[in-house]
Design a protein around this motif. Structure first.
Motif, PDB file in Angstrom:
ATOM      1  N   ALA A   1      13.500   0.048  -4.288  1.00 54.12           N
ATOM      2  CA  ALA A   1      12.815  -0.087  -4.975  1.00 54.12           C
ATOM      3  C   ALA A   1      11.548   1.296  -4.893  1.00 54.12           C
ATOM      4  CB  ALA A   1      11.640  -1.661  -5.093  1.00 54.12           C
ATOM      5  N   VAL A   2      11.154   1.342  -3.256  1.00 59.21           N
ATOM      6  CA  VAL A   2      10.387   2.244  -3.412  1.00 59.21           C
ATOM      7  C   VAL A   2      10.615   3.654  -3.652  1.00 59.21           C
ATOM      8  CG1 VAL A   2       9.601   3.764  -1.560  1.00 59.21           C
ATOM      9  CG2 VAL A   2       8.885   0.808  -0.986  1.00 59.21           C
ATOM     10  N   LEU A   3      12.834   3.827  -2.717  1.00 55.69           N
ATOM     11  CA  LEU A   3      12.473   5.153  -3.476  1.00 55.69           C
ATOM     12  C   LEU A   3      13.013   4.667  -5.048  1.00 55.69           C
ATOM     13  CD1 LEU A   3      15.285   4.756  -1.037  1.00 55.69           C
ATOM     14  CD2 LEU A   3      13.629   6.950  -1.175  1.00 55.69           C
ATOM     15  N   ASP A   4      13.502   4.242  -5.618  1.00 61.53           N
ATOM     16  CA  ASP A   4      13.205   4.469  -7.145  1.00 61.53           C
ATOM     17  C   ASP A   4      12.299   4.971  -8.398  1.00 61.53           C
ATOM     18  OD1 ASP A   4      14.449   4.417  -9.525  1.00 61.53           O
ATOM     19  OD2 ASP A   4      12.954   2.356 -10.071  1.00 61.53           O
ATOM     20  N   HIS A   5      11.596   4.680  -7.357  1.00 62.45           N
ATOM     21  CA  HIS A   5       9.682   4.487  -7.509  1.00 62.45           C
ATOM     22  C   HIS A   5       9.599   6.337  -7.266  1.00 62.45           C
ATOM     23  CE1 HIS A   5       5.830   3.606  -9.006  1.00 62.45           C
ATOM     24  NE2 HIS A   5       5.230   4.403  -7.943  1.00 62.45           N
ATOM     25  N   VAL A   6       9.820   6.576  -5.898  1.00 60.52           N
ATOM     26  CA  VAL A   6       9.883   8.220  -5.863  1.00 60.52           C
ATOM     27  C   VAL A   6      10.048   9.189  -6.405  1.00 60.52           C
ATOM     28  CG1 VAL A   6       9.713   9.353  -3.780  1.00 60.52           C
ATOM     29  CG2 VAL A   6       8.791   7.109  -3.294  1.00 60.52           C
ATOM     30  N   LEU A   7      11.536   8.595  -6.517  1.00 62.34           N
ATOM     31  CA  LEU A   7      12.232   9.506  -7.488  1.00 62.34           C
ATOM     32  C   LEU A   7      11.360   9.565  -8.865  1.00 62.34           C
ATOM     33  CD1 LEU A   7      16.010   8.937  -5.867  1.00 62.34           C
ATOM     34  CD2 LEU A   7      14.516  10.386  -5.286  1.00 62.34           C
ATOM     35  N   GLY A   8      11.559   8.448  -9.803  1.00 59.72           N
ATOM     36  CA  GLY A   8      10.974   8.511 -10.806  1.00 59.72           C
ATOM     37  C   GLY A   8       9.322   9.673 -10.617  1.00 59.72           C
ATOM     38  N   ARG A   9       8.956   9.425  -9.651  1.00 60.90           N
ATOM     39  CA  ARG A   9       7.226  10.646  -9.527  1.00 60.90           C
ATOM     40  C   ARG A   9       8.044  11.829  -9.434  1.00 60.90           C
ATOM     41  NH1 ARG A   9       2.719  10.018 -11.368  1.00 60.90           N
ATOM     42  NH2 ARG A   9       2.525   7.936 -11.011  1.00 60.90           N
ATOM     43  N   ALA A  10       9.158  12.224  -8.637  1.00 61.52           N
ATOM     44  CA  ALA A  10       9.298  13.153  -8.566  1.00 61.52           C
ATOM     45  C   ALA A  10       9.975  14.191  -9.589  1.00 61.52           C
ATOM     46  CB  ALA A  10      10.647  13.204  -7.907  1.00 61.52           C
ATOM     47  N   THR A  11      10.614  13.317 -10.379  1.00 60.03           N
ATOM     48  CA  THR A  11      10.834  13.932 -12.057  1.00 60.03           C
ATOM     49  C   THR A  11      10.050  13.944 -12.905  1.00 60.03           C
ATOM     50  OG1 THR A  11      11.679  11.767 -12.990  1.00 60.03           O
ATOM     51  CG2 THR A  11      13.735  13.005 -11.204  1.00 60.03           C
ATOM     52  N   ALA A  12       8.956  12.874 -12.475  1.00 60.26           N
ATOM     53  CA  ALA A  12       7.643  13.453 -13.387  1.00 60.26           C
ATOM     54  C   ALA A  12       7.161  14.910 -13.117  1.00 60.26           C
ATOM     55  CB  ALA A  12       6.984  12.176 -13.428  1.00 60.26           C
ATOM     56  N   ALA A  13       6.649  14.854 -12.012  1.00 63.00           N
ATOM     57  CA  ALA A  13       6.065  15.866 -11.751  1.00 63.00           C
ATOM     58  C   ALA A  13       6.319  17.235 -11.228  1.00 63.00           C
ATOM     59  CB  ALA A  13       5.846  15.666  -9.718  1.00 63.00           C
TER      60      ALA A  13
ATOM     61  N   PRO B   1       0.775  -0.950   0.099  1.00 58.53           N
ATOM     62  CA  PRO B   1      -0.213  -0.288  -0.096  1.00 58.53           C
ATOM     63  C   PRO B   1       0.861   1.820   0.254  1.00 58.53           C
ATOM     64  CG  PRO B   1      -0.841  -1.718   1.533  1.00 58.53           C
ATOM     65  CD  PRO B   1       0.356  -1.990   1.007  1.00 58.53           C
ATOM     66  N   LEU B   2       1.085   1.954  -0.720  1.00 60.70           N
ATOM     67  CA  LEU B   2       1.525   3.206  -1.160  1.00 60.70           C
ATOM     68  C   LEU B   2       0.555   3.990  -2.158  1.00 60.70           C
ATOM     69  CD1 LEU B   2       4.710   3.641  -2.932  1.00 60.70           C
ATOM     70  CD2 LEU B   2       3.287   5.022  -3.560  1.00 60.70           C
ATOM     71  N   SER B   3       0.924   4.797  -1.013  1.00 62.61           N
ATOM     72  CA  SER B   3      -0.612   6.355  -1.621  1.00 62.61           C
ATOM     73  C   SER B   3       0.527   7.615  -1.039  1.00 62.61           C
ATOM     74  CB  SER B   3      -1.697   6.179  -0.060  1.00 62.61           C
ATOM     75  OG  SER B   3      -1.702   6.336   0.925  1.00 62.61           O
ATOM     76  N   TRP B   4      -0.097   8.589  -2.008  1.00 63.88           N
ATOM     77  CA  TRP B   4       0.536   9.700  -2.005  1.00 63.88           C
ATOM     78  C   TRP B   4       0.032  10.855  -1.744  1.00 63.88           C
ATOM     79  CZ3 TRP B   4       5.226   9.337  -4.871  1.00 63.88           C
ATOM     80  CH2 TRP B   4       5.239   8.812  -5.619  1.00 63.88           C
ATOM     81  N   VAL B   5       0.278  12.046  -0.270  1.00 61.37           N
ATOM     82  CA  VAL B   5      -0.193  13.024   0.266  1.00 61.37           C
ATOM     83  C   VAL B   5       0.302  13.861  -0.244  1.00 61.37           C
ATOM     84  CG1 VAL B   5       0.038  11.345   2.183  1.00 61.37           C
ATOM     85  CG2 VAL B   5       1.547  12.434   1.463  1.00 61.37           C
ATOM     86  N   HIS B   6       1.262  13.775  -1.478  1.00 63.79           N
ATOM     87  CA  HIS B   6       1.614  15.395  -1.210  1.00 63.79           C
ATOM     88  C   HIS B   6       2.437  15.370  -3.339  1.00 63.79           C
ATOM     89  CE1 HIS B   6       3.305  19.299  -2.652  1.00 63.79           C
ATOM     90  NE2 HIS B   6       3.773  18.610  -2.426  1.00 63.79           N
ATOM     91  N   VAL B   7       1.879  15.782  -4.448  1.00 63.37           N
ATOM     92  CA  VAL B   7       2.627  15.581  -6.131  1.00 63.37           C
ATOM     93  C   VAL B   7       3.116  16.987  -6.096  1.00 63.37           C
ATOM     94  CG1 VAL B   7       2.700  14.738  -7.806  1.00 63.37           C
ATOM     95  CG2 VAL B   7       2.196  12.862  -5.615  1.00 63.37           C
ATOM     96  N   GLY B   8       3.999  17.699  -6.755  1.00 63.99           N
ATOM     97  CA  GLY B   8       4.347  18.877  -6.464  1.00 63.99           C
ATOM     98  C   GLY B   8       5.107  18.912  -7.495  1.00 63.99           C
ATOM     99  N   PRO B   9       6.306  20.319  -7.623  1.00 67.90           N
ATOM    100  CA  PRO B   9       6.837  20.626  -8.688  1.00 67.90           C
ATOM    101  C   PRO B   9       8.243  20.314  -8.062  1.00 67.90           C
ATOM    102  CG  PRO B   9       5.486  22.295  -8.587  1.00 67.90           C
ATOM    103  CD  PRO B   9       4.541  21.175  -7.935  1.00 67.90           C
TER     104      PRO B   9
END
Length: 213
Positions: A126-138, A91-99
């Motif tokens: 794996a969790v950190l890799d996914h979060v960093l990918g989301r950060a660059t996309a955001a 269970p991984l849920s985003w609480v904040h996604v911004g630039p």
């Protein structure tokens, strides 16, 4: 190329999310079950096999399926880190996604154990890799990981709430530099630095859309 070449449904299908959750619970139960009654275990295995065969009969060619979310953006339903339809996903849920940064709540379980009482380091990475990918996309620069360095500061506990954060630090042409951390409360369990390679929006157009405003 069309604006969105990938299969999209309107929101996460409740049945798919429910099935993913129940199988996730089954995985947790199976790794903790007592093994002193082989007959019961064999009977349970036969029931699982029957359900598996029924589901396999209606299988899709590709697991990629996107949910169009209210307010904009997409969620990969079967993503192995955040997909509600994928029982492998914690269970991984985003609480904040911004630039500027992204942050997610994560709950890993006994099925993710490596050392006794601690999460396997591969799942932490794996969790950190996914979060960093989301950060660059955001931040407006979706990319794929070229290198990832993880420093493990403390053993990561499972079955307790974790927080994962990531941010884009700088961009050198197509090269994206990102950092992140995984915490249990105030304790930093692991930090990561990564280099990602920015890809054009027309290749994966949905990657430009974050899943939350």
């Amino acid at each position: 190329m069309s604006e969105n070449p990938f299969p999209v449904v309107d929101g996460v299908p409740p049945g798919r999310a429910l099935l993913g959750a129940r199988i996730r619970e089954l995985i947790e139960a199976s790794v903790g079950v007592r093994d002193d009654d082989e007959a019961d275990l064999a009977a349970a295995a036969r029931r699982v096999e029957a359900v598996t065969e029924a589901l396999r009969a209606g299988g899709r060619r590709s697991p990629l399926l996107l949910a169009a979310l209210e307010g904009g953006g997409y969620l990969s339903i079967n993503n192995p880190l955040e997909g509600p339809g994928n029982p492998l996903a914690p269970p991984l849920s985003w609480v904040h996604v911004g630039p500027e940064s992204v942050r997610a709540d994560v709950l890993l379980g006994a099925a993710h154990e490596g050392p006794p009482g601690r999460v396997h380091g591969g799942w932490v990475a794996a969790v950190l890799d996914h979060v960093l990918g989301r950060a660059t996309a955001a931040a407006g620069f979706p990319g794929m990981t070229a290198s990832l360095t993880v420093d493990y500061h403390h053993g990561t506990p499972y079955a307790v709430p974790l927080t994962a954060e990531g941010r884009l630090v700088r961009r050198d042409g197509r090269k994206l530099h990102a950092t992140g951390e995984l915490k249990a409360g105030d304790v930093v369990c692991a930090t990561a630095t990564a280099i990602l390679v920015h890809f054009s929006a027309d290749r994966f157009p949905v990657a430009q859309s974050s899943i939350m405003d």
